[in-house]
Motif scaffolding. Structure first.
Motif, PDB file in Angstrom:
ATOM      1  N   ARG A 111       0.835  -1.194   0.000  1.00 51.70           N
ATOM      2  CA  ARG A 111       0.000   0.000   0.000  1.00 51.70           C
ATOM      3  C   ARG A 111       0.876   1.252   0.000  1.00 51.70           C
ATOM      4  O   ARG A 111       1.887   1.311   0.701  1.00 51.70           O
ATOM      5  CB  ARG A 111      -0.869  -0.031   1.246  1.00 51.70           C
ATOM      6  N   ARG A 112       0.471   2.244  -0.790  1.00 54.46           N
ATOM      7  CA  ARG A 112       1.225   3.506  -0.838  1.00 54.46           C
ATOM      8  C   ARG A 112       1.048   4.260   0.468  1.00 54.46           C
ATOM      9  O   ARG A 112      -0.041   4.260   1.045  1.00 54.46           O
ATOM     10  CB  ARG A 112       0.715   4.372  -1.979  1.00 54.46           C
ATOM     11  N   PRO A 113       2.101   4.915   0.925  1.00 58.01           N
ATOM     12  CA  PRO A 113       1.948   5.701   2.146  1.00 58.01           C
ATOM     13  C   PRO A 113       1.037   6.894   1.899  1.00 58.01           C
ATOM     14  O   PRO A 113       0.962   7.433   0.800  1.00 58.01           O
ATOM     15  CB  PRO A 113       3.368   6.159   2.469  1.00 58.01           C
ATOM     16  N   SER A 114       0.375   7.280   2.924  1.00 61.80           N
ATOM     17  CA  SER A 114      -0.535   8.425   2.835  1.00 61.80           C
ATOM     18  C   SER A 114       0.271   9.701   2.668  1.00 61.80           C
ATOM     19  O   SER A 114       1.350   9.851   3.235  1.00 61.80           O
ATOM     20  CB  SER A 114      -1.369   8.508   4.112  1.00 61.80           C
ATOM     21  N   ARG A 115      -0.265  10.628   1.884  1.00 61.65           N
ATOM     22  CA  ARG A 115       0.425  11.905   1.688  1.00 61.65           C
ATOM     23  C   ARG A 115       0.206  12.852   2.855  1.00 61.65           C
ATOM     24  O   ARG A 115       0.884  13.838   2.993  1.00 61.65           O
ATOM     25  CB  ARG A 115      -0.065  12.571   0.410  1.00 61.65           C
ATOM     26  N   ARG A 116      -0.780  12.559   3.653  1.00 58.35           N
ATOM     27  CA  ARG A 116      -1.095  13.450   4.757  1.00 58.35           C
ATOM     28  C   ARG A 116      -0.168  13.164   5.924  1.00 58.35           C
ATOM     29  O   ARG A 116      -0.040  12.039   6.379  1.00 58.35           O
ATOM     30  CB  ARG A 116      -2.543  13.247   5.180  1.00 58.35           C
ATOM     31  N   GLU A 117       0.495  14.199   6.378  1.00 58.61           N
ATOM     32  CA  GLU A 117       1.385  14.067   7.521  1.00 58.61           C
ATOM     33  C   GLU A 117       0.801  14.815   8.684  1.00 58.61           C
ATOM     34  O   GLU A 117       0.126  15.826   8.516  1.00 58.61           O
ATOM     35  CB  GLU A 117       2.752  14.672   7.204  1.00 58.61           C
ATOM     36  N   HIS A 118       1.076  14.333   9.843  1.00 66.58           N
ATOM     37  CA  HIS A 118       0.655  15.015  11.052  1.00 66.58           C
ATOM     38  C   HIS A 118       1.905  15.571  11.726  1.00 66.58           C
ATOM     39  O   HIS A 118       2.847  14.835  12.010  1.00 66.58           O
ATOM     40  CB  HIS A 118      -0.078  14.064  11.992  1.00 66.58           C
ATOM     41  N   LEU A 119       1.906  16.858  11.938  1.00 67.05           N
ATOM     42  CA  LEU A 119       3.042  17.501  12.575  1.00 67.05           C
ATOM     43  C   LEU A 119       2.906  17.424  14.082  1.00 67.05           C
ATOM     44  O   LEU A 119       1.805  17.566  14.625  1.00 67.05           O
ATOM     45  CB  LEU A 119       3.124  18.970  12.150  1.00 67.05           C
ATOM     46  N   THR A 120       4.021  17.228  14.750  1.00 69.59           N
ATOM     47  CA  THR A 120       4.011  17.242  16.210  1.00 69.59           C
ATOM     48  C   THR A 120       3.992  18.688  16.687  1.00 69.59           C
ATOM     49  O   THR A 120       4.275  19.619  15.913  1.00 69.59           O
ATOM     50  CB  THR A 120       5.252  16.533  16.774  1.00 69.59           C
ATOM     51  N   ASP A 121       3.667  18.875  17.950  1.00 69.26           N
ATOM     52  CA  ASP A 121       3.642  20.232  18.504  1.00 69.26           C
ATOM     53  C   ASP A 121       5.008  20.897  18.419  1.00 69.26           C
ATOM     54  O   ASP A 121       5.104  22.086  18.139  1.00 69.26           O
ATOM     55  CB  ASP A 121       3.166  20.208  19.960  1.00 69.26           C
ATOM     56  N   SER A 122       6.070  20.135  18.623  1.00 70.10           N
ATOM     57  CA  SER A 122       7.414  20.726  18.554  1.00 70.10           C
ATOM     58  C   SER A 122       7.774  21.118  17.120  1.00 70.10           C
ATOM     59  O   SER A 122       8.451  22.121  16.897  1.00 70.10           O
ATOM     60  CB  SER A 122       8.456  19.768  19.129  1.00 70.10           C
ATOM     61  N   GLU A 123       7.313  20.344  16.138  1.00 73.75           N
ATOM     62  CA  GLU A 123       7.558  20.700  14.737  1.00 73.75           C
ATOM     63  C   GLU A 123       6.790  21.966  14.358  1.00 73.75           C
ATOM     64  O   GLU A 123       7.325  22.845  13.678  1.00 73.75           O
ATOM     65  CB  GLU A 123       7.150  19.551  13.816  1.00 73.75           C
ATOM     66  N   ILE A 124       5.544  22.060  14.810  1.00 69.53           N
ATOM     67  CA  ILE A 124       4.751  23.256  14.545  1.00 69.53           C
ATOM     68  C   ILE A 124       5.410  24.474  15.182  1.00 69.53           C
ATOM     69  O   ILE A 124       5.531  25.526  14.549  1.00 69.53           O
ATOM     70  CB  ILE A 124       3.306  23.078  15.055  1.00 69.53           C
TER      71      ILE A 124
END
Length: 83
Positions: free
Chosen positions: A3-16
């Motif tokens: 399965r292809r990985p999802s393009r949607r990423e979730h950023l962590t609070d520290s990354e934001i």
């Protein structure tokens, strides 16, 4: 087939937080350039468009509205006061 990985990423609070802390000085530098340009100049319009897009991205990743009165544009949570 895998399965292809999802393009949607979730950023962590520290990354934001890191993105906001890097973007705020960039935004201020772009706005300082406005002072040397005449309004309605092509470069002025282009810079204004970039600032608007940057604001939209920052609002989207933080989930907050920009508060232009704050030093971090109101995009970072207030830091708790230590004991």
């Amino acid at each position: 087939m895998s399965r292809r990985p999802s393009r949607r990423e979730h950023l962590t609070d520290s990354e934001i937080e890191a993105i906001v802390l890097a973007a705020v000085p960039l935004r201020k530098a772009i706005q300082r350039c406005f002072m040397t340009l005449k309004p309605f100049n092509e470069t002025y319009s282009l810079l204004d468009e970039h600032v608007s897009r940057l604001d939209a991205v920052l609002q989207k990743i933080t989930g907050r509205s920009i508060d232009y009165r704050g030093p971090d544009l109101g995009l970072l949570p207030p830091k708790p006061n230590g004991p």
